[in-house]
Design a protein around this motif. Sequence first.
Motif, PDB file in Angstrom:
ATOM      1  N   LEU A 241      -4.291  52.095 -30.217  1.00  0.00           N
ATOM      2  CA  LEU A 241      -4.744  53.215 -31.037  1.00  0.00           C
ATOM      3  C   LEU A 241      -4.458  52.966 -32.516  1.00  0.00           C
ATOM      4  CD1 LEU A 241      -5.913  56.018 -31.384  1.00  0.00           C
ATOM      5  CD2 LEU A 241      -3.688  56.987 -30.781  1.00  0.00           C
ATOM      6  N   ALA A 242      -3.252  52.497 -32.821  1.00  0.00           N
ATOM      7  CA  ALA A 242      -2.904  52.214 -34.214  1.00  0.00           C
ATOM      8  C   ALA A 242      -3.806  51.130 -34.792  1.00  0.00           C
ATOM      9  CB  ALA A 242      -1.442  51.798 -34.306  1.00  0.00           C
ATOM     10  N   TYR A 243      -4.056  50.085 -34.003  1.00  0.00           N
ATOM     11  CA  TYR A 243      -4.894  48.983 -34.466  1.00  0.00           C
ATOM     12  C   TYR A 243      -6.345  49.432 -34.633  1.00  0.00           C
ATOM     13  CZ  TYR A 243      -6.537  44.093 -34.639  1.00  0.00           C
ATOM     14  OH  TYR A 243      -7.108  42.890 -35.006  1.00  0.00           O
ATOM     15  N   PHE A 244      -6.821  50.348 -33.783  1.00  0.00           N
ATOM     16  CA  PHE A 244      -8.179  50.885 -33.912  1.00  0.00           C
ATOM     17  C   PHE A 244      -8.369  51.510 -35.294  1.00  0.00           C
ATOM     18  CE2 PHE A 244     -11.278  54.279 -33.744  1.00  0.00           C
ATOM     19  CZ  PHE A 244     -12.329  53.765 -33.000  1.00  0.00           C
ATOM     20  N   THR A 245      -7.422  52.329 -35.721  1.00  0.00           N
ATOM     21  CA  THR A 245      -7.560  52.985 -37.021  1.00  0.00           C
ATOM     22  C   THR A 245      -7.483  51.972 -38.160  1.00  0.00           C
ATOM     23  OG1 THR A 245      -5.183  53.461 -37.273  1.00  0.00           O
ATOM     24  CG2 THR A 245      -6.505  55.059 -36.067  1.00  0.00           C
ATOM     25  N   SER A 246      -6.682  50.927 -37.966  1.00  0.00           N
ATOM     26  CA  SER A 246      -6.607  49.867 -38.965  1.00  0.00           C
ATOM     27  C   SER A 246      -7.938  49.131 -39.067  1.00  0.00           C
ATOM     28  CB  SER A 246      -5.483  48.890 -38.601  1.00  0.00           C
ATOM     29  OG  SER A 246      -5.486  47.766 -39.451  1.00  0.00           O
ATOM     30  N   CYS A 314       4.933  52.327 -40.730  1.00  0.00           N
ATOM     31  CA  CYS A 314       5.115  52.530 -42.178  1.00  0.00           C
ATOM     32  C   CYS A 314       3.939  51.980 -42.981  1.00  0.00           C
ATOM     33  CB  CYS A 314       6.419  51.879 -42.638  1.00  0.00           C
ATOM     34  SG  CYS A 314       7.913  52.773 -42.151  1.00  0.00           S
ATOM     35  N   THR A 315       3.440  50.797 -42.609  1.00  0.00           N
ATOM     36  CA  THR A 315       2.302  50.234 -43.355  1.00  0.00           C
ATOM     37  C   THR A 315       1.071  51.135 -43.218  1.00  0.00           C
ATOM     38  OG1 THR A 315       1.539  48.861 -41.496  1.00  0.00           O
ATOM     39  CG2 THR A 315       3.151  47.886 -42.996  1.00  0.00           C
ATOM     40  N   LEU A 316       0.855  51.679 -42.027  1.00  0.00           N
ATOM     41  CA  LEU A 316      -0.273  52.589 -41.845  1.00  0.00           C
ATOM     42  C   LEU A 316      -0.072  53.892 -42.610  1.00  0.00           C
ATOM     43  CD1 LEU A 316      -0.950  52.116 -38.013  1.00  0.00           C
ATOM     44  CD2 LEU A 316      -2.340  51.259 -39.908  1.00  0.00           C
ATOM     45  N   ALA A 317       1.159  54.394 -42.625  1.00  0.00           N
ATOM     46  CA  ALA A 317       1.439  55.641 -43.340  1.00  0.00           C
ATOM     47  C   ALA A 317       1.173  55.497 -44.836  1.00  0.00           C
ATOM     48  CB  ALA A 317       2.883  56.070 -43.090  1.00  0.00           C
ATOM     49  N   VAL A 318       1.594  54.375 -45.416  1.00  0.00           N
ATOM     50  CA  VAL A 318       1.324  54.136 -46.837  1.00  0.00           C
ATOM     51  C   VAL A 318      -0.179  54.087 -47.088  1.00  0.00           C
ATOM     52  CG1 VAL A 318       1.562  52.470 -48.725  1.00  0.00           C
ATOM     53  CG2 VAL A 318       3.517  52.958 -47.240  1.00  0.00           C
ATOM     54  N   GLY A 319      -0.903  53.389 -46.214  1.00  0.00           N
ATOM     55  CA  GLY A 319      -2.355  53.307 -46.363  1.00  0.00           C
ATOM     56  C   GLY A 319      -3.013  54.673 -46.295  1.00  0.00           C
ATOM     57  N   ALA A 320      -2.543  55.515 -45.364  1.00  0.00           N
ATOM     58  CA  ALA A 320      -3.123  56.857 -45.217  1.00  0.00           C
ATOM     59  C   ALA A 320      -2.914  57.689 -46.472  1.00  0.00           C
ATOM     60  CB  ALA A 320      -2.506  57.554 -44.003  1.00  0.00           C
ATOM     61  N   VAL A 321      -1.710  57.660 -47.012  1.00  0.00           N
ATOM     62  CA  VAL A 321      -1.401  58.451 -48.212  1.00  0.00           C
ATOM     63  C   VAL A 321      -2.282  58.022 -49.384  1.00  0.00           C
ATOM     64  CG1 VAL A 321       0.375  58.900 -49.951  1.00  0.00           C
ATOM     65  CG2 VAL A 321       0.959  58.989 -47.524  1.00  0.00           C
ATOM     66  N   CYS A 322      -2.453  56.721 -49.565  1.00  0.00           N
ATOM     67  CA  CYS A 322      -3.264  56.229 -50.682  1.00  0.00           C
ATOM     68  C   CYS A 322      -4.733  56.635 -50.525  1.00  0.00           C
ATOM     69  CB  CYS A 322      -3.143  54.712 -50.791  1.00  0.00           C
ATOM     70  SG  CYS A 322      -1.526  54.129 -51.341  1.00  0.00           S
ATOM     71  N   CYS A 323      -5.273  56.516 -49.321  1.00  0.00           N
ATOM     72  CA  CYS A 323      -6.674  56.899 -49.102  1.00  0.00           C
ATOM     73  C   CYS A 323      -6.885  58.387 -49.329  1.00  0.00           C
ATOM     74  CB  CYS A 323      -7.101  56.521 -47.681  1.00  0.00           C
ATOM     75  SG  CYS A 323      -7.323  54.742 -47.416  1.00  0.00           S
ATOM     76  N   LEU A 324      -5.969  59.199 -48.847  1.00  0.00           N
ATOM     77  CA  LEU A 324      -6.104  60.649 -49.009  1.00  0.00           C
ATOM     78  C   LEU A 324      -5.940  61.079 -50.466  1.00  0.00           C
ATOM     79  CD1 LEU A 324      -4.098  61.794 -45.847  1.00  0.00           C
ATOM     80  CD2 LEU A 324      -6.578  61.856 -46.175  1.00  0.00           C
ATOM     81  N   GLY A 344      -5.604  47.929 -48.166  1.00  0.00           N
ATOM     82  CA  GLY A 344      -4.771  46.741 -48.004  1.00  0.00           C
ATOM     83  C   GLY A 344      -3.624  46.966 -47.027  1.00  0.00           C
ATOM     84  N   PHE A 345      -2.887  48.072 -47.197  1.00  0.00           N
ATOM     85  CA  PHE A 345      -1.788  48.387 -46.286  1.00  0.00           C
ATOM     86  C   PHE A 345      -2.318  48.710 -44.880  1.00  0.00           C
ATOM     87  CE2 PHE A 345       0.974  48.583 -49.922  1.00  0.00           C
ATOM     88  CZ  PHE A 345       2.268  48.434 -49.404  1.00  0.00           C
ATOM     89  N   ALA A 346      -3.350  49.539 -44.806  1.00  0.00           N
ATOM     90  CA  ALA A 346      -3.858  49.951 -43.497  1.00  0.00           C
ATOM     91  C   ALA A 346      -4.495  48.797 -42.744  1.00  0.00           C
ATOM     92  CB  ALA A 346      -4.869  51.077 -43.678  1.00  0.00           C
ATOM     93  N   GLY A 347      -5.147  47.899 -43.468  1.00  0.00           N
ATOM     94  CA  GLY A 347      -5.855  46.805 -42.808  1.00  0.00           C
ATOM     95  C   GLY A 347      -4.988  45.637 -42.409  1.00  0.00           C
ATOM     96  N   SER A 348      -3.677  45.731 -42.645  1.00  0.00           N
ATOM     97  CA  SER A 348      -2.784  44.598 -42.377  1.00  0.00           C
ATOM     98  C   SER A 348      -2.031  44.733 -41.059  1.00  0.00           C
ATOM     99  CB  SER A 348      -1.769  44.461 -43.523  1.00  0.00           C
ATOM    100  OG  SER A 348      -0.940  45.610 -43.605  1.00  0.00           O
ATOM    101  N   TYR A 349      -2.534  45.556 -40.144  1.00  0.00           N
ATOM    102  CA  TYR A 349      -1.801  45.850 -38.918  1.00  0.00           C
ATOM    103  C   TYR A 349      -2.003  44.816 -37.811  1.00  0.00           C
ATOM    104  CZ  TYR A 349       0.295  48.686 -35.233  1.00  0.00           C
ATOM    105  OH  TYR A 349       1.103  49.138 -34.215  1.00  0.00           O
ATOM    106  N   ALA A 350      -2.968  43.926 -37.958  1.00  0.00           N
ATOM    107  CA  ALA A 350      -3.363  43.050 -36.852  1.00  0.00           C
ATOM    108  C   ALA A 350      -2.216  42.201 -36.319  1.00  0.00           C
ATOM    109  CB  ALA A 350      -4.518  42.153 -37.292  1.00  0.00           C
ATOM    110  N   THR A 351      -1.365  41.670 -37.195  1.00  0.00           N
ATOM    111  CA  THR A 351      -0.269  40.821 -36.739  1.00  0.00           C
ATOM    112  C   THR A 351       0.726  41.609 -35.896  1.00  0.00           C
ATOM    113  OG1 THR A 351      -0.453  39.375 -38.659  1.00  0.00           O
ATOM    114  CG2 THR A 351       1.630  39.328 -37.470  1.00  0.00           C
ATOM    115  N   ILE A 352       1.058  42.810 -36.338  1.00  0.00           N
ATOM    116  CA  ILE A 352       1.944  43.668 -35.553  1.00  0.00           C
ATOM    117  C   ILE A 352       1.347  43.889 -34.168  1.00  0.00           C
ATOM    118  CG2 ILE A 352       2.758  46.040 -35.302  1.00  0.00           C
ATOM    119  CD1 ILE A 352       4.472  44.737 -37.240  1.00  0.00           C
ATOM    120  N   ALA A 353       0.054  44.188 -34.120  1.00  0.00           N
ATOM    121  CA  ALA A 353      -0.606  44.455 -32.844  1.00  0.00           C
ATOM    122  C   ALA A 353      -0.542  43.245 -31.926  1.00  0.00           C
ATOM    123  CB  ALA A 353      -2.060  44.864 -33.085  1.00  0.00           C
ATOM    124  N   ALA A 354      -0.885  42.077 -32.452  1.00  0.00           N
ATOM    125  CA  ALA A 354      -0.944  40.876 -31.618  1.00  0.00           C
ATOM    126  C   ALA A 354       0.436  40.469 -31.114  1.00  0.00           C
ATOM    127  CB  ALA A 354      -1.575  39.727 -32.403  1.00  0.00           C
TER     128      ALA A 354
END
Length: 433
Positions: A241-246, A314-324, A344-354
Amino acid sequence: MTTAQTVPQRPVGAADRDDRSSRVRAWTVTGLLVVFMMVNFADKSVLGLAADEIRADLHLSATQFGLANSAFFLLFSVAAIVVGMAADRVSPKMLLLVMAALWSVAQVPAAIGGGLAVLVGSRVFLGAAEGPAFPVAQQATLSWFPNEKRNLPGALITVGITLGVIVSAPGLSWVIQHHGWRSALWVVAAIGAVWAVVWAVFGADSPRGTGAADAASEGAGVPQIPYRRIFATRTWIGTTLAYFTSYWTVALMLVWLPSYLRNALGYASGTAGTVVVAPWAVGAVVLFGQAALTGRLMRRGVSSRRARGWVGGCTLAVGAVCCLAVPLTGSTVVQTVLIALGFGFAGSYATIAATTVAELAPPARSGGALGLMNAIVTVAGLLAPVVVGSLVDAQGDAGYQHAVLLSGVLIAIGAVAAFALIDPERDIARLSR
């Protein structure tokens, strides 16, 4: 003479030489697969960089152009599942070689000519060939390294995604402006063919144990965990789910960000081709920072829940705040900075996911676990271009702003999922029962 005395002894230093040779090969493979992902995302980025030119040439509305880009993901997910599971039994080296060769072939029809139907058909073919790329590349790379040392190579493979756009965007933009968008397709086709030749010579499967080796042990009577149990864990669900939003933000960066910079923020075509790399550059920095932080935490004995789940959240949270925050300012410069940081922050989740899924799933199930995750995640690529295209057709330039807001809301949901659901140690213990 005892039996022990008759056993041949390895020469002194032979083990060290083997270890050094294995490390060199591991990093050689990693380097080649970084380039593999660069080519992969250069292929994906061409249509976004040429969006205005393609729409003018083929007389397409924003929604039609969005549908053409969504066509790329029509078979993307199916191929990711099928080939991801095949990677548990077939040589990843061979799979990667075939994929790269097909990428080059897929560019040819649209490069030669034709209209919307040819463009859509070639993108469907390309998507089917590229769907398994990331999970198979991650599996092939991570299999060379123990769990505690996977963060850096995993991050490098993901950085290949960002480098593919950073390196190719200015050059491809120049080709598009001076020689047309079809010429850019010939360029990426040629690059893919060259990579396939180099990989055929220098690529290799890990001696640590490929999916095929593990499948053989399964056939010898070693019990394996069913896929359905892995897919039912909170960690796999939360990571997916987290990676989907990224990936939603990644799709927007590939398809609509160049047009957004030109049409909504007023950048000239040449400038937009340079500015478009900003979120990818931010993502590369975040990826390395995340890999270093996660690796350090894990070496200190911190749980994966915190080292991977919370850091990714945390990386996704930072990305969300900046977009909003983007609609809260009327400054073009500030909006550009916020978009670069947010995407940039939101799109960098792939490594965590893998790395999280690779830790969760046993080796003989990692290809399938990564493949299905990637298949579900990339549905975002099927939806995002059409949704944004519809917003632009209905609202004009304001549609871009609403697309950024929608992205911020989705990313915030992904952050919550990462914090609340991801706990690999807990779920590994449950799977082992």
